[in-house]
Write a protein that holds these residues in place. Structure first.
Motif, PDB file in Angstrom:
ATOM      1  N   VAL A  78       0.641  -0.823  -0.542  1.00 34.79           N
ATOM      2  CA  VAL A  78      -0.190   0.655  -0.059  1.00 34.79           C
ATOM      3  C   VAL A  78       0.803   0.966   0.270  1.00 34.79           C
ATOM      4  O   VAL A  78       1.572   1.540   1.018  1.00 34.79           O
ATOM      5  N   VAL A  79       0.893   2.137  -1.087  1.00 39.30           N
ATOM      6  CA  VAL A  79       1.337   3.153  -1.553  1.00 39.30           C
ATOM      7  C   VAL A  79       0.691   4.714  -0.394  1.00 39.30           C
ATOM      8  O   VAL A  79      -0.001   4.442  -1.562  1.00 39.30           O
ATOM      9  N   LEU A  80       1.303   5.302  -0.145  1.00 38.06           N
ATOM     10  CA  LEU A  80       0.764   7.073   0.321  1.00 38.06           C
ATOM     11  C   LEU A  80       1.294   7.926   0.475  1.00 38.06           C
ATOM     12  O   LEU A  80       2.413   7.804   0.605  1.00 38.06           O
ATOM     13  N   SER A  81       1.332   8.890  -0.229  1.00 32.67           N
ATOM     14  CA  SER A  81       1.652  10.638  -0.420  1.00 32.67           C
ATOM     15  C   SER A  81       1.870  11.439  -0.344  1.00 32.67           C
ATOM     16  O   SER A  81       0.121  11.427  -0.025  1.00 32.67           O
ATOM     17  N   ASN A  82       2.239  12.496   0.784  1.00 27.99           N
ATOM     18  CA  ASN A  82       0.954  13.803   1.116  1.00 27.99           C
ATOM     19  C   ASN A  82       2.051  14.740   0.383  1.00 27.99           C
ATOM     20  O   ASN A  82       3.864  14.736   1.085  1.00 27.99           O
ATOM     21  N   PHE A  83       1.719  15.154  -0.728  1.00 27.11           N
ATOM     22  CA  PHE A  83       2.455  16.484  -1.283  1.00 27.11           C
ATOM     23  C   PHE A  83       1.937  17.936  -0.680  1.00 27.11           C
ATOM     24  O   PHE A  83       2.435  18.400  -0.938  1.00 27.11           O
ATOM     25  N   ASP A  84       1.819  17.402  -0.192  1.00 28.84           N
ATOM     26  CA  ASP A  84       1.687  19.393   1.132  1.00 28.84           C
ATOM     27  C   ASP A  84       3.114  19.537   2.100  1.00 28.84           C
ATOM     28  O   ASP A  84       3.143  18.284   2.233  1.00 28.84           O
ATOM     29  N   ARG A  85       2.971  20.614   1.839  1.00 28.30           N
ATOM     30  CA  ARG A  85       4.666  21.221   2.119  1.00 28.30           C
ATOM     31  C   ARG A  85       4.714  21.487   4.093  1.00 28.30           C
ATOM     32  O   ARG A  85       4.759  21.290   4.660  1.00 28.30           O
ATOM     33  N   ASP A  86       2.973  22.013   3.786  1.00 29.10           N
ATOM     34  CA  ASP A  86       2.778  22.609   5.195  1.00 29.10           C
ATOM     35  C   ASP A  86       1.935  21.611   6.289  1.00 29.10           C
ATOM     36  O   ASP A  86       1.285  22.550   7.515  1.00 29.10           O
ATOM     37  N   THR A  87       0.613  20.667   5.628  1.00 30.29           N
ATOM     38  CA  THR A  87       0.111  19.865   6.318  1.00 30.29           C
ATOM     39  C   THR A  87      -0.333  18.703   6.674  1.00 30.29           C
ATOM     40  O   THR A  87       0.534  18.199   5.584  1.00 30.29           O
ATOM     41  N   SER A  88      -0.579  17.983   7.731  1.00 23.67           N
ATOM     42  CA  SER A  88      -0.502  17.058   8.420  1.00 23.67           C
ATOM     43  C   SER A  88      -1.712  16.828   7.836  1.00 23.67           C
ATOM     44  O   SER A  88      -3.230  17.265   7.573  1.00 23.67           O
ATOM     45  N   HIS A  89      -1.955  14.977   7.160  1.00 23.47           N
ATOM     46  CA  HIS A  89      -3.018  14.608   7.046  1.00 23.47           C
ATOM     47  C   HIS A  89      -3.374  12.988   8.186  1.00 23.47           C
ATOM     48  O   HIS A  89      -2.864  12.955   8.393  1.00 23.47           O
ATOM     49  N   GLU A  90      -4.513  13.403   8.128  1.00 26.70           N
ATOM     50  CA  GLU A  90      -5.321  11.913   9.052  1.00 26.70           C
ATOM     51  C   GLU A  90      -6.173  11.861   8.646  1.00 26.70           C
ATOM     52  O   GLU A  90      -7.366  12.387   8.308  1.00 26.70           O
ATOM     53  N   PHE A  91      -6.802  10.139   8.360  1.00 29.11           N
ATOM     54  CA  PHE A  91      -7.759   9.625   7.924  1.00 29.11           C
ATOM     55  C   PHE A  91      -8.160   7.773   8.031  1.00 29.11           C
ATOM     56  O   PHE A  91      -7.011   7.823   8.468  1.00 29.11           O
ATOM     57  N   GLU A  92      -8.847   7.378   7.136  1.00 36.51           N
ATOM     58  CA  GLU A  92      -9.012   5.950   6.944  1.00 36.51           C
ATOM     59  C   GLU A  92      -8.743   5.806   6.398  1.00 36.51           C
ATOM     60  O   GLU A  92     -10.081   5.905   5.406  1.00 36.51           O
ATOM     61  N   LEU A  93      -7.851   5.282   6.408  1.00 38.09           N
ATOM     62  CA  LEU A  93      -7.739   4.984   4.456  1.00 38.09           C
ATOM     63  C   LEU A  93      -8.350   2.935   3.922  1.00 38.09           C
ATOM     64  O   LEU A  93      -8.659   2.481   5.304  1.00 38.09           O
ATOM     65  N   LYS A  94      -8.760   3.412   2.875  1.00 38.27           N
ATOM     66  CA  LYS A  94     -10.172   1.814   2.993  1.00 38.27           C
ATOM     67  C   LYS A  94      -9.590   1.397   1.645  1.00 38.27           C
ATOM     68  O   LYS A  94      -9.221   1.771   0.559  1.00 38.27           O
ATOM     69  N   ILE A  95      -9.380  -0.025   1.725  1.00 38.59           N
ATOM     70  CA  ILE A  95      -8.741  -0.939   0.611  1.00 38.59           C
ATOM     71  C   ILE A  95     -10.006  -1.126   0.204  1.00 38.59           C
ATOM     72  O   ILE A  95     -10.650  -1.963   1.088  1.00 38.59           O
ATOM     73  N   PRO A  96     -10.648  -1.164  -0.992  1.00 37.62           N
ATOM     74  CA  PRO A  96     -11.268  -1.670  -1.473  1.00 37.62           C
ATOM     75  C   PRO A  96     -12.193  -3.085  -1.339  1.00 37.62           C
ATOM     76  O   PRO A  96     -10.629  -3.839  -1.331  1.00 37.62           O
ATOM     77  N   GLU A  97     -13.071  -3.332  -1.150  1.00 33.86           N
ATOM     78  CA  GLU A  97     -13.700  -4.964  -1.736  1.00 33.86           C
ATOM     79  C   GLU A  97     -12.255  -5.701  -2.262  1.00 33.86           C
ATOM     80  O   GLU A  97     -12.078  -7.313  -2.178  1.00 33.86           O
ATOM     81  N   ASN A  98     -12.854  -5.101  -3.305  1.00 30.45           N
ATOM     82  CA  ASN A  98     -11.758  -6.449  -4.953  1.00 30.45           C
ATOM     83  C   ASN A  98     -10.595  -6.461  -4.229  1.00 30.45           C
ATOM     84  O   ASN A  98     -10.011  -7.526  -4.646  1.00 30.45           O
ATOM     85  N   VAL A  99     -10.042  -5.617  -4.127  1.00 34.91           N
ATOM     86  CA  VAL A  99      -8.404  -5.906  -3.288  1.00 34.91           C
ATOM     87  C   VAL A  99      -8.427  -6.929  -2.694  1.00 34.91           C
ATOM     88  O   VAL A  99      -7.242  -7.973  -2.652  1.00 34.91           O
ATOM     89  N   ILE A 100      -9.446  -6.738  -1.443  1.00 33.93           N
ATOM     90  CA  ILE A 100      -8.852  -7.143  -0.699  1.00 33.93           C
ATOM     91  C   ILE A 100      -9.048  -8.797  -0.767  1.00 33.93           C
ATOM     92  O   ILE A 100      -8.564  -9.969  -0.517  1.00 33.93           O
TER      93      ILE A 100
END
Length: 626
Positions: A557-579
């Motif tokens: 699972v690859v994630l990237s945040n392109f914001d220079r000054d802002t953090s991000h918090e969330f509950e990432l979801k992996i779709p059913e077809n991938v699981i």
């Protein structure tokens, strides 16, 4: 409009631009089995005459004595080991063939060049003067320059690296000499009928009854920066004048034309008629052996034969492949002819081409038998806009879907000698801002990754070298590369002078690139999960990107945040077809970041994976399911 609907809308627009329809459904996609390789490749482009130069004078238009120059011998066993350990598999030695330059080597029997038709003092590596020799600047003993390059080939292979050099088929230096051309062959233009504009077997196009004139200089430009020189007289003897490399048919080309070069004739009349066999459509799906058989009994223009012989000459010496400059300016049939000949000699040869028109990508891959093309107009330009703050990550899945059938062939990069340095103010002014884009570029597809020397330590290209302007490390003049020189550390190649932030940046590149060349998952399937999370995940937005990659042995699972000054918090979801594709049947899984080792849990509920994510500014994760 929902974000998923927006994705479909953007996809349709994108694909209409490509002239090719794709299935808009969000399906799990496996690459073609024939494209699967054991690992990704990483190309390290070095500008050969700059790599080992430790001189820090950096005088604009400085001479070789004032500003210094790197040599073949600077690529020591230690230097090559460090390049290898960075996570590199190929070194592209840029600027090896002998090109026109202002430095005087007449004592070695090398003819001089006229600064009126040279860009810079060290000269453009894309104005080749002799395809069977190498740049004398690069040799400790210029009379033994070819032997010194052969020794470099040996050291490169000893370091378990392969190497590329440039071939520039569209044009040669205006003063092409070809003195080292082997017996039995002729230099370009030697037997041309100069009384006519065009003849199929002429190597050049001519302007009969006209003499070449130097361009009118603009914006205060003067050759060698205005320095007095016996050959700087506003004249260059060429009668009749030849067409200029970019196709200008003027005896006096414009200052912005490629006036230091002349265009090669491939059997295309001035009106655009091809005087050679057109490759039948069915060869689009045929391999290089069938292409080679097709040309085996055909008469082809003389320029085709000359360039094929040049390529085979360097293969015989031990070169492992080529980077082809401005390939789309040369007929695709020529590439079928030459590349099939190359592959017959070395089926593993690495063939990389500069093609910028997306409408030609498939033609040059399938009919031209190219291995790889620059992914400049699609991925690079998209990432650059996102890094600069006026692009959305929503466009990346659209790009990837549009190139899905040829994704393996589209080489990814964020810097090369033609592009601005990431750290230059005109790009983003800070190399750290390139980190999320680098993760995406290196992990998004099965294609090779390329980095440009100094990129890994944040080189900004700030020097005024002479010809051209800063933001790109000069390819025309003798110059030092300061951030890179701190890594050189007086040729200890140990980073001893690097600043702390530069050491951290290089460590990041080393971790990332080494992961990519050893990851089976990155040579397997790809699935976008960005749009799913845009529609289903609170606080997930267009400055974040996520996707998954996997093989039988590795799930990522690859994630990237392109914001220079802002953090991000969330509950990432992996779709059913991938699981389901991953065949996960437990409730909880541990995932480990492959860059820095942090761990996170994924819960599987109702067939969907869920991960609580915190992304700091410019942070990326490559999570592997343990």
């Amino acid at each position: 409009m929902s974000r998923l609907t927006l994705f479909f809308f953007l996809s349709v627009l994108f694909l209409q631009g490509c002239g090719e329809k794709k299935d808009p459904e969000n399906k799990v996609t496996d690459i073609n089995d024939t494209m699967k390789k054991k690992r990704k490749e990483v190309v390290y482009q070095v500008f050969t005459r700059l790599f080992g130069n430790t001189n820090t004078t950096n005088k604009p238009w400085g001479t070789i004595e004032e500003n210094g120059v790197g040599k073949f011998s600077d690529f020591t066993d230690k230097a090559l080991k460090e390049i290898k350990d960075l996570g590199v598999t190929y070194v592209w030695y840029t600027g090896v063939p002998h090109h026109a330059l202002a430095t005087d080597y007449s004592e070695y029997g090398i003819s001089g060049d006229d600064p009126d038709v040279i860009k810079g003092r060290a000269g453009s590596p894309y104005a080749v003067k002799d395809y069977y020799s190498v740049n004398p600047d690069l040799a400790d003993e210029p009379e033994k320059r070819l032997e010194e390059f052969k020794a470099l080939i040996g050291r490169t292979h000893k370091a378990d690296l392969k190497l590329l050099i440039d071939i520039v088929p569209n044009h040669v230096a205006r003063n092409y000499v070809g003195k080292a051309t082997p017996e039995g062959s002729e230099p370009f233009g030697s037997s041309d009928d100069q009384s006519v504009t065009y003849s199929r077997d002429n190597n050049f196009y001519y302007i009969p009854d006209s003499a070449f004139k130097i361009p009118q200089w603009e914006n205060g430009y003067l050759p060698l920066g205005g320095e007095a020189h016996p050959k700087v007289d506003g004249k260059f003897q060429e009668v009749p004048a030849k067409w200029t490399g970019n196709g200008s048919r003027l005896a006096q080309p414009h200052f912005n034309d490629w006036y230091e070069t002349v265009k090669i004739n491939y059997g295309v009349t001035p009106e655009g008629t091809a005087e050679f066999e057109i490759l039948p459509e069915e060869y689009t799906s045929m391999d290089y052996k069938e292409h080679h058989a097709f040309w085996s009994d055909k008469q082809v223009p003389d320029s085709w034969i000359k360039f094929k012989d040049i390529a085979l000459y360097w293969l015989d010496m031990g070169v492992d492949g080529f980077r082809f400059d401005m390939a789309e300016m040369v007929p695709v049939e020529f590439w079928s002819y030459m590349n099939s000949a190359i592959k017959m000699k070395n089926p593993e040869a690495f063939l990389l081409a500069e093609v910028y028109n997306p409408g030609l990508y498939r033609d040059y891959i399938h009919r031209g038998k190219m291995d790889y093309l620059y992914d400049k107009v699609e991925l690079y330009d998209s990432l650059k806009h996102i890094m600069q703050g006026h692009g959305w990550t929503d466009h990346i899945p659209v790009v990837q879907r549009g190139l899905a059938d040829i994704e393996h062939h589209m080489l990814h990069f964020l810097e090369n000698h033609d592009e601005q340095r990431i750290a230059s103010p005109e790009f983003v002014g800070d190399a750290q801002i390139g980190k999320p884009a680098m993760v995406v570029s290196a992990t998004l597809s099965t294609s090779p990754t390329m980095i440009y020397f100094g990129q890994e330590v944040g080189e900004p290209g700030a020097e005024d070298a002479g010809f051209g302007k800063p933001t790109r490390t000069s390819i025309f003049d003798y110059i030092g590369v300061p951030h890179h020189q701190r890594w050189l550390n007086e040729k200890k190649f140990d980073g001893g002078q690097l600043r702390p932030e530069e050491k951290k940046l290089r460590d990041f590149y080393k971790r990332l690139l080494n992961f990519t060349i050893n990851s089976p998952g990155l040579m397997g399937a790809y699935e976008d999960i960005h749009y799913f999370n845009r529609d289903h995940t609170e606080a997930y937005n267009h400055r974040v990107l996520s996707f998954v990659r996997w093989s039988e042995d590795e799930k990522l699972v690859v994630l990237s945040n392109f914001d220079r000054d802002t953090s991000h918090e969330f509950e990432l979801k992996i779709p059913e077809n991938v699981i389901a594709a991953w065949q996960l049947d437990q409730e909880t899984y541990t995932l480990t970041d492959q860059l820095y080792g942090s761990k996170i849990e994924m819960k599987v509920e109702n067939g969907q994976g869920k991960l609580k994510i915190h992304l700091s500014p410019l942070e990326s994760y490559i999570y592997r399911i343990d």
